[in-house]
Write a protein that holds these residues in place. Structure first.
Motif, PDB file in Angstrom:
ATOM      1  N   LEU A   1       0.845  -1.195   0.000  1.00  0.00           N
ATOM      2  CA  LEU A   1       0.000   0.000   0.000  1.00  0.00           C
ATOM      3  C   LEU A   1       0.878   1.242   0.000  1.00  0.00           C
ATOM      4  CD1 LEU A   1      -2.642  -1.098   2.684  1.00  0.00           C
ATOM      5  CD2 LEU A   1      -2.752  -1.381   0.192  1.00  0.00           C
ATOM      6  N   LEU A   2       0.706   2.075  -1.010  1.00  0.00           N
ATOM      7  CA  LEU A   2       1.452   3.327  -1.121  1.00  0.00           C
ATOM      8  C   LEU A   2       0.583   4.476  -0.646  1.00  0.00           C
ATOM      9  CD1 LEU A   2       3.838   5.096  -2.180  1.00  0.00           C
ATOM     10  CD2 LEU A   2       2.672   5.089  -4.412  1.00  0.00           C
ATOM     11  N   MET A   3       1.161   5.406   0.102  1.00  0.00           N
ATOM     12  CA  MET A   3       0.406   6.573   0.567  1.00  0.00           C
ATOM     13  C   MET A   3       1.332   7.754   0.799  1.00  0.00           C
ATOM     14  SD  MET A   3      -0.397   4.664   4.129  1.00  0.00           S
ATOM     15  CE  MET A   3      -0.538   3.148   3.175  1.00  0.00           C
ATOM     16  N   ARG A   4       0.767   8.929   0.698  1.00  0.00           N
ATOM     17  CA  ARG A   4       1.505  10.159   0.951  1.00  0.00           C
ATOM     18  C   ARG A   4       1.263  10.546   2.406  1.00  0.00           C
ATOM     19  NH1 ARG A   4       2.692  15.437   2.514  1.00  0.00           N
ATOM     20  NH2 ARG A   4       3.185  16.815   0.761  1.00  0.00           N
ATOM     21  N   SER A   5       2.312  10.539   3.207  1.00  0.00           N
ATOM     22  CA  SER A   5       2.184  10.821   4.632  1.00  0.00           C
ATOM     23  C   SER A   5       2.261  12.319   4.895  1.00  0.00           C
ATOM     24  CB  SER A   5       3.296  10.111   5.415  1.00  0.00           C
ATOM     25  OG  SER A   5       3.215  10.403   6.787  1.00  0.00           O
ATOM     26  N   SER A   6       1.324  12.814   5.711  1.00  0.00           N
ATOM     27  CA  SER A   6       1.305  14.231   6.064  1.00  0.00           C
ATOM     28  C   SER A   6       0.524  14.414   7.355  1.00  0.00           C
ATOM     29  CB  SER A   6       0.644  15.052   4.945  1.00  0.00           C
ATOM     30  OG  SER A   6       0.446  16.390   5.342  1.00  0.00           O
ATOM     31  N   ASP A   7       0.985  15.337   8.196  1.00  0.00           N
ATOM     32  CA  ASP A   7       0.252  15.620   9.435  1.00  0.00           C
ATOM     33  C   ASP A   7      -0.797  16.719   9.234  1.00  0.00           C
ATOM     34  OD1 ASP A   7       1.840  17.838   9.144  1.00  0.00           O
ATOM     35  OD2 ASP A   7       2.863  17.639  11.076  1.00  0.00           O
TER      36      ASP A   7
ATOM     37  N   PHE B   1      -1.856  -0.850  -4.357  1.00  0.00           N
ATOM     38  CA  PHE B   1      -2.851   0.220  -4.354  1.00  0.00           C
ATOM     39  C   PHE B   1      -2.206   1.502  -3.851  1.00  0.00           C
ATOM     40  CE2 PHE B   1      -5.477  -3.587  -3.747  1.00  0.00           C
ATOM     41  CZ  PHE B   1      -6.484  -3.393  -4.677  1.00  0.00           C
ATOM     42  N   PHE B   2      -2.725   2.626  -4.331  1.00  0.00           N
ATOM     43  CA  PHE B   2      -2.389   3.920  -3.746  1.00  0.00           C
ATOM     44  C   PHE B   2      -3.571   4.356  -2.896  1.00  0.00           C
ATOM     45  CE2 PHE B   2      -2.799   8.616  -3.991  1.00  0.00           C
ATOM     46  CZ  PHE B   2      -1.691   8.938  -3.208  1.00  0.00           C
ATOM     47  N   LEU B   3      -3.316   4.730  -1.648  1.00  0.00           N
ATOM     48  CA  LEU B   3      -4.370   5.142  -0.720  1.00  0.00           C
ATOM     49  C   LEU B   3      -4.390   6.657  -0.588  1.00  0.00           C
ATOM     50  CD1 LEU B   3      -4.298   2.131  -0.104  1.00  0.00           C
ATOM     51  CD2 LEU B   3      -4.398   2.665   2.335  1.00  0.00           C
ATOM     52  N   SER B   4      -5.571   7.253  -0.749  1.00  0.00           N
ATOM     53  CA  SER B   4      -5.730   8.692  -0.569  1.00  0.00           C
ATOM     54  C   SER B   4      -6.930   8.948   0.315  1.00  0.00           C
ATOM     55  CB  SER B   4      -5.927   9.398  -1.911  1.00  0.00           C
ATOM     56  OG  SER B   4      -6.241  10.768  -1.715  1.00  0.00           O
ATOM     57  N   ALA B   5      -6.716   9.649   1.416  1.00  0.00           N
ATOM     58  CA  ALA B   5      -7.814   9.995   2.320  1.00  0.00           C
ATOM     59  C   ALA B   5      -7.981  11.501   2.436  1.00  0.00           C
ATOM     60  CB  ALA B   5      -7.565   9.386   3.696  1.00  0.00           C
ATOM     61  N   SER B   6      -7.515  12.240   1.439  1.00  0.00           N
ATOM     62  CA  SER B   6      -7.669  13.697   1.455  1.00  0.00           C
ATOM     63  C   SER B   6      -9.143  14.057   1.540  1.00  0.00           C
ATOM     64  CB  SER B   6      -7.071  14.314   0.189  1.00  0.00           C
ATOM     65  OG  SER B   6      -5.661  14.243   0.201  1.00  0.00           O
ATOM     66  N   ILE B   7      -9.445  15.032   2.380  1.00  0.00           N
ATOM     67  CA  ILE B   7     -10.840  15.430   2.574  1.00  0.00           C
ATOM     68  C   ILE B   7     -11.095  16.869   2.138  1.00  0.00           C
ATOM     69  CG2 ILE B   7     -11.296  13.794   4.433  1.00  0.00           C
ATOM     70  CD1 ILE B   7     -10.701  15.983   6.443  1.00  0.00           C
ATOM     71  N   ASP B   8     -10.048  17.618   1.842  1.00  0.00           N
ATOM     72  CA  ASP B   8     -10.202  19.006   1.401  1.00  0.00           C
ATOM     73  C   ASP B   8      -9.067  19.304   0.434  1.00  0.00           C
ATOM     74  OD1 ASP B   8     -11.115  21.613   1.179  1.00  0.00           O
ATOM     75  OD2 ASP B   8      -9.952  22.317   2.888  1.00  0.00           O
ATOM     76  N   ASP B   9      -9.223  18.847  -0.800  1.00  0.00           N
ATOM     77  CA  ASP B   9      -8.116  18.898  -1.745  1.00  0.00           C
ATOM     78  C   ASP B   9      -8.679  18.968  -3.159  1.00  0.00           C
ATOM     79  OD1 ASP B   9      -5.705  18.522  -3.169  1.00  0.00           O
ATOM     80  OD2 ASP B   9      -4.894  17.316  -1.534  1.00  0.00           O
TER      81      ASP B   9
ATOM     82  N   GLY C   1      -7.132  18.018  -5.656  1.00  0.00           N
ATOM     83  CA  GLY C   1      -6.650  16.780  -6.262  1.00  0.00           C
ATOM     84  C   GLY C   1      -6.978  15.602  -5.367  1.00  0.00           C
ATOM     85  N   PRO C   2      -5.945  14.957  -4.840  1.00  0.00           N
ATOM     86  CA  PRO C   2      -4.533  15.223  -5.124  1.00  0.00           C
ATOM     87  C   PRO C   2      -4.109  14.626  -6.469  1.00  0.00           C
ATOM     88  CG  PRO C   2      -4.711  13.419  -3.589  1.00  0.00           C
ATOM     89  CD  PRO C   2      -6.115  13.910  -3.812  1.00  0.00           C
ATOM     90  N   SER C   3      -3.095  15.225  -7.080  1.00  0.00           N
ATOM     91  CA  SER C   3      -2.641  14.769  -8.393  1.00  0.00           C
ATOM     92  C   SER C   3      -2.050  13.366  -8.338  1.00  0.00           C
ATOM     93  CB  SER C   3      -1.598  15.748  -8.952  1.00  0.00           C
ATOM     94  OG  SER C   3      -0.482  15.857  -8.079  1.00  0.00           O
ATOM     95  N   MET C   4      -1.638  12.911  -7.159  1.00  0.00           N
ATOM     96  CA  MET C   4      -1.067  11.566  -7.042  1.00  0.00           C
ATOM     97  C   MET C   4      -2.090  10.502  -7.423  1.00  0.00           C
ATOM     98  SD  MET C   4       1.352  11.764  -3.619  1.00  0.00           S
ATOM     99  CE  MET C   4       2.108  10.149  -3.914  1.00  0.00           C
ATOM    100  N   ILE C   5      -3.368  10.793  -7.273  1.00  0.00           N
ATOM    101  CA  ILE C   5      -4.400   9.838  -7.707  1.00  0.00           C
ATOM    102  C   ILE C   5      -4.292   9.614  -9.209  1.00  0.00           C
ATOM    103  CG2 ILE C   5      -6.881   9.575  -8.077  1.00  0.00           C
ATOM    104  CD1 ILE C   5      -7.355  10.739  -5.330  1.00  0.00           C
ATOM    105  N   ASN C   6      -4.215  10.697  -9.971  1.00  0.00           N
ATOM    106  CA  ASN C   6      -4.121  10.586 -11.426  1.00  0.00           C
ATOM    107  C   ASN C   6      -2.817   9.916 -11.852  1.00  0.00           C
ATOM    108  OD1 ASN C   6      -5.541  13.285 -10.571  1.00  0.00           O
ATOM    109  ND2 ASN C   6      -6.474  12.712 -12.522  1.00  0.00           N
ATOM    110  N   GLN C   7      -1.731  10.248 -11.146  1.00  0.00           N
ATOM    111  CA  GLN C   7      -0.442   9.656 -11.471  1.00  0.00           C
ATOM    112  C   GLN C   7      -0.447   8.153 -11.238  1.00  0.00           C
ATOM    113  OE1 GLN C   7       2.111  11.939  -8.917  1.00  0.00           O
ATOM    114  NE2 GLN C   7       2.001  13.782 -10.179  1.00  0.00           N
ATOM    115  N   SER C   8      -1.024   7.737 -10.122  1.00  0.00           N
ATOM    116  CA  SER C   8      -1.096   6.316  -9.807  1.00  0.00           C
ATOM    117  C   SER C   8      -1.900   5.561 -10.865  1.00  0.00           C
ATOM    118  CB  SER C   8      -1.736   6.121  -8.427  1.00  0.00           C
ATOM    119  OG  SER C   8      -1.825   4.746  -8.097  1.00  0.00           O
ATOM    120  N   ILE C   9      -3.028   6.120 -11.255  1.00  0.00           N
ATOM    121  CA  ILE C   9      -3.870   5.485 -12.268  1.00  0.00           C
ATOM    122  C   ILE C   9      -3.132   5.374 -13.592  1.00  0.00           C
ATOM    123  CG2 ILE C   9      -5.953   5.831 -13.662  1.00  0.00           C
ATOM    124  CD1 ILE C   9      -7.303   6.935 -11.129  1.00  0.00           C
TER     125      ILE C   9
END
Length: 460
Positions: free
Chosen positions: A279-285, A354-362, A364-372
């Motif tokens: 599982l790939l994900m972008r880590s951020s606080d 899989f790429f995991l994205s849980a952004s709730i106010d974004d 994009g993120p563009s990483m979704i499109n890149q992963s696809i």
């Protein structure tokens, strides 16, 4: 400064595109370069107008444009070209933040909202200096990043000079608010930004004034707002654009850069196996990135697995160490790549399940499109660009709403799909879907179609 790209081939249609951005073509994964390549492939001449300069040399190469060189007309950025009004703001306490760049970045922070565009009638960069660089006709103007450089008043001046369609390729929400670029839970843009919660007392009603200026500028231009369905719904509610000016479009991804490469070092370095769930994900606080949803969902799913399944459960993170610190106590194998190079990020996409994205106010993120585009399915909340590009069992799995229970349910579905005989086909369908929605050809032709339609409509 203006970056001039010269194609060795002759231009078949003799049409010109002007791309305007506050960052160089290589910024944000080479977004500007991708736009340039996309239109040059359609036989357009492309100029790129920006203020960022590679300080190491007077001539730089743009990302992934091997046969092209960037020619810089103005060698140095001059701070004096900032508008006089912005210089005066330096005396206001807690209003100006100095950055490592040779210019100032105006920010107001309050209620968790940042206003990067506080004075719509006064562009941060002198309009005169920008117009001096525009010395030939263009058929389409496309804007990318605005901050530190342009606003709607700048665009109106450019439109008045060129009289050609302006396409606002929205990177964030700033084009339809009174000054903020992410509005969190605020929806004041639907009320003309009156009583902005982020507005300090000494700027009373300034955001509302900004809104009215934008309304005037947009209504006197042939322009369109381009983004995904999620962002477009808010742009429509702002009433700054009519519905015919708001167009759905994907985020451009250069399919030549995100191609599949079987020689991936990550597999050998970390001894990854073909049957591992990775599982790939972008880590951020940052709260709006929603990483706590990912952490809690993974923790709950991991507890349901047997020992053999846990041994095959791997995580790759890019960015900070927030997710690693949260999940390490569980004993999960976590590979934290930190801040990665462009090539290493592409490797991470290809090696992941899989790429995991849980952004709730974004936006994009563009990483979704890149992963696809890499053929790696996505697990995501039903927000941002995911609404348009994450299709269940076609390009990944998407939730029905934003909650921990929904993300866990969706992640669990993805996990058991990975273990089925259908996963290989899912990767193939994901790649095909990416080419149809985000490729250079798809985006360039969509933009050309939009520009032609709005130009025809305004002249009818």
């Amino acid at each position: 400064m203006i970056f001039l790209y010269k194609n060795k081939d002759s231009y078949m249609n003799n049409k010109r595109i002007l791309v305007i951005s506050s960052y160089s073509p290589s910024y944000s994964g080479g977004l500007g370069s991708d736009i340039i390549n996309a239109f040059q492939n359609e036989k357009y001449e492309v100029d790129y107008l920006s203020i960022e300069l590679d300080k190491r040399r007077k001539e730089v190469k743009a990302t992934n444009i091997d046969r092209l060189k960037v020619q810089i007309r103005n060698i140095a950025f001059k701070q004096k070209h900032l508008s006089k009004f912005y210089h005066k703001l330096s005396s206001i306490k807690n209003y100006i933040k100095f950055m490592k760049r040779p210019y100032l970045r105006p920010i107001i922070t309050n209620s968790g909202i940042s206003i990067h565009y506080p004075f719509e009638d006064t562009p941060p960069f002198e309009i005169k200096k920008i117009l001096e660089e525009i010395n030939k006709p263009y058929d389409i103007v496309i804007t990318l990043f605005w901050h530190l450089y342009i606003n709607s008043t700048t665009l109106k001046a450019i439109y008045d000079k060129l009289k050609c369609p302006v396409l606002i390729y929205a990177i964030d929400m700033a084009p339809f608010t009174g000054g903020c670029f992410y509005f969190n839970d605020c929806r004041n843009f639907s009320k003309e930004c009156i009583n902005c919660p982020a507005e300090p007392k000494y700027m009373k009603l300034q955001c509302h004034k900004n809104y009215l200026i934008k309304k005037h500028n947009y209504s006197n231009m042939t322009c369109a707002f381009l983004s995904n369905s999620w962002v477009n719904q808010f742009a429509l509610k702002s009433n700054l654009f009519d519905k015919n000016q708001i167009k759905k479009i994907g985020f451009i991804v250069d399919e030549d850069k995100y191609r599949i490469d079987n020689n991936i070092e990550l597999i050998n370095i970390y001894n990854l196996q073909h049957n591992d769930l990775i599982l790939l994900m972008r880590s951020s606080d940052a709260p709006r990135k929603g990483c706590d949803y990912i952490v809690n969902s993974i923790s709950r799913l991991y507890y349901t697995l047997n020992s053999d399944e846990r041994n095959k459960f791997k995580i790759i993170t890019v960015g900070d160490d927030y997710i690693q610190n949260k999940l390490s106590p569980l004993g999960i194998t976590i590979i934290n790549l930190g801040k990665v190079s462009f090539n290493k990020l592409i490797e991470a996409y290809h090696v992941s399940s899989f790429f995991l994205s849980a952004s709730i106010d974004d936006a994009g993120p563009s990483m979704i499109n890149q992963s696809i585009m890499c053929g790696t399915p996505v697990v995501s909340f039903n927000t941002g660009c995911a609404i348009d590009v994450v299709i269940n069992e076609t390009s990944g799995f998407i939730t029905n709403d934003i909650s921990e229970e929904e993300f866990l349910k969706t992640l669990t579905n993805a996990y058991y799909y990975f273990k089925s005989c259908n996963y290989k086909l899912l990767r193939e369908k994901t790649k095909i879907f990416g080419l149809s929605t985000s490729s250079k050809k798809a985006i360039a032709r969509k933009m050309i179609e939009i520009a032609e339609n709005i130009s025809k409509r305004d002249h009818d």
